[in-house]
Design a protein around this motif. Structure first.
Motif, short mmCIF file in Angstrom:
data_model
loop_
_atom_site.label_atom_id
_atom_site.label_comp_id
_atom_site.label_asym_id
_atom_site.label_seq_id
_atom_site.Cartn_x
_atom_site.Cartn_y
_atom_site.Cartn_z
N ILE A 121 0.75 -1.01 0.09
CA ILE A 121 -0.01 0.04 -0.04
C ILE A 121 0.87 1.07 0.00
CG2 ILE A 121 -1.86 1.31 1.16
CD1 ILE A 121 -2.78 -1.53 2.38
N THR A 122 0.78 2.13 -0.92
CA THR A 122 1.62 3.27 -1.16
C THR A 122 0.62 4.73 -0.80
OG1 THR A 122 1.13 3.46 -3.44
CG2 THR A 122 3.05 2.29 -2.64
N ASP A 123 -0.61 4.63 -0.95
CA ASP A 123 -1.43 5.67 -0.53
C ASP A 123 -2.79 5.28 -0.08
OD1 ASP A 123 -1.76 8.57 -0.55
OD2 ASP A 123 -2.45 8.70 -2.45
N VAL A 124 -3.35 6.22 0.58
CA VAL A 124 -4.82 5.93 1.20
C VAL A 124 -5.51 7.27 0.92
CG1 VAL A 124 -6.15 5.42 3.05
CG2 VAL A 124 -3.91 4.23 2.78
N ARG A 125 -6.56 7.37 0.26
CA ARG A 125 -7.49 8.30 0.05
C ARG A 125 -8.89 7.99 0.51
NH1 ARG A 125 -5.08 12.25 -2.70
NH2 ARG A 125 -3.49 11.80 -4.26
N TRP A 126 -9.57 9.02 1.26
CA TRP A 126 -10.80 8.72 1.72
C TRP A 126 -11.76 10.07 1.69
CZ3 TRP A 126 -12.67 11.50 5.96
CH2 TRP A 126 -11.38 12.23 6.57
N ARG A 127 -12.90 9.35 1.77
CA ARG A 127 -13.92 10.50 1.68
C ARG A 127 -15.19 10.16 2.76
NH1 ARG A 127 -16.04 9.96 -3.61
NH2 ARG A 127 -18.00 8.88 -2.85
N LEU A 128 -15.74 11.07 3.28
CA LEU A 128 -16.85 10.92 4.07
C LEU A 128 -18.13 11.33 3.24
CD1 LEU A 128 -18.17 10.21 6.88
CD2 LEU A 128 -17.50 12.41 7.34
N ASP A 129 -19.18 10.56 3.37
CA ASP A 129 -20.52 11.06 2.56
C ASP A 129 -21.53 10.83 3.67
OD1 ASP A 129 -19.42 11.71 0.32
OD2 ASP A 129 -20.41 9.94 -0.76
N VAL A 144 -20.96 7.49 5.56
CA VAL A 144 -20.50 6.13 4.77
C VAL A 144 -18.96 6.74 4.57
CG1 VAL A 144 -20.64 5.00 2.71
CG2 VAL A 144 -22.60 5.30 4.08
N TYR A 145 -18.19 5.87 4.64
CA TYR A 145 -16.67 6.24 4.43
C TYR A 145 -16.21 5.52 3.05
CZ TYR A 145 -15.87 8.31 8.94
OH TYR A 145 -15.95 8.94 10.18
N PHE A 146 -15.75 6.15 2.11
CA PHE A 146 -15.14 5.63 0.81
C PHE A 146 -13.70 5.77 0.99
CE2 PHE A 146 -19.45 7.23 -0.46
CZ PHE A 146 -19.90 5.77 -1.12
N ILE A 147 -12.89 4.45 0.92
CA ILE A 147 -11.66 4.32 1.09
C ILE A 147 -11.05 3.67 -0.46
CG2 ILE A 147 -9.86 3.20 2.34
CD1 ILE A 147 -11.80 4.82 3.96
N GLU A 162 -10.94 -0.30 -3.79
CA GLU A 162 -11.62 0.64 -3.23
C GLU A 162 -12.85 -0.16 -2.59
OE1 GLU A 162 -13.37 2.59 -6.57
OE2 GLU A 162 -11.29 3.83 -6.92
N PHE A 163 -13.29 0.40 -1.19
CA PHE A 163 -14.43 -0.03 -0.72
C PHE A 163 -14.95 0.91 0.12
CE2 PHE A 163 -10.80 -0.33 2.00
CZ PHE A 163 -11.02 -0.25 3.49
N SER A 164 -16.24 0.69 0.79
CA SER A 164 -16.95 1.86 1.47
C SER A 164 -17.31 0.99 2.70
CB SER A 164 -18.26 2.16 0.80
OG SER A 164 -19.12 1.13 0.45
N CYS A 165 -17.51 1.55 3.82
CA CYS A 165 -17.90 1.16 5.11
C CYS A 165 -18.41 2.21 6.18
CB CYS A 165 -16.59 0.42 5.67
SG CYS A 165 -15.14 1.72 6.19
#
Length: 192
Positions: A121-129, A144-147, A162-165
């Motif tokens: 794993i070299t990078d992580v991006r996330w978004r909160l909806d 819902v978090y989009f990772i 990519e996944f959501s949780c």
């Protein structure tokens, strides 16, 4: 290349007994065999190498193959090879080092495809909806978090996972990763 077996090093030093044309042929054929262009059978059929006894040829080829693979695995440069093989005459040594230098990228690529390792794993991006309402519920009111994980495989291939949780699932994931990290630190401390 400190882990090089002595049998391999002694076998490669037997190249001293060969004339330059035999060394060139043996080195070229060994690299072709390693790159799957030819099979081992060509060694026994080659006119230049027919002068050698089959047992000696087998010993030279296996030592040379082992030496090349060890050097390629460690990404050994030509200067280090010259130091290791300093007992060989310069003209014979240059035949080997030139072929090695030319074939190293291809060999490293082939070796990377043979090993098994998980992508890094070299990078992580996330978004909160925040979901206020869905087509089935009048009120959802949930986060819902989009990772998105950027990974690099051994071959250098970049991929994305990519996944959501939910918040609870993300907290559970983070806790498990922290536990794994602590376990690795305990193992490392015991080893060191």
């Amino acid at each position: 290349m400190n882990d090089l077996p002595t049998e391999t090093l002694n076998g490669v030093k037997l190249l001293q007994k060969l004339d330059p044309s035999q060394i060139k042929t043996l080195v070229d054929l060994t690299f072709q065999i390693l790159s799957k262009e030819k099979t081992d059978q060509v060694l026994l059929e080659d006119k230049t190498l027919k002068k050698l006894e089959p047992q000696q040829l087998k010993q030279l080829h296996s030592a040379l193959t082992s030496f090349i693979l060890h050097a390629a695995k460690a990404n050994t440069d030509v200067l280090e090879l010259e130091q290791i093989l300093e007992s060989l005459p310069k003209d014979k040594l240059s035949i080997f080092t030139t072929a090695y230098k030319n074939k190293l990228p291809e060999l490293r690529n082939r070796l990377s495809g043979l090993t098994f390792a998980f992508p890094h794993i070299t990078d992580v991006r996330w978004r909160l909806d925040y979901m206020v309402k869905s087509d089935t519920l009048e009120r959802a009111n949930s986060a819902v978090y989009f990772i998105r994980l950027k990974t690099i495989a051994n071959e250098g291939k970049v991929e994305h996972v990519e996944f959501s949780c939910t918040l609870e699932q993300l907290e559970d994931l983070v806790t498990k990763l922290e536990d794994a990290g602590q376990s690795l630190e305990r193992v490392r401390d015991k080893i060191l």
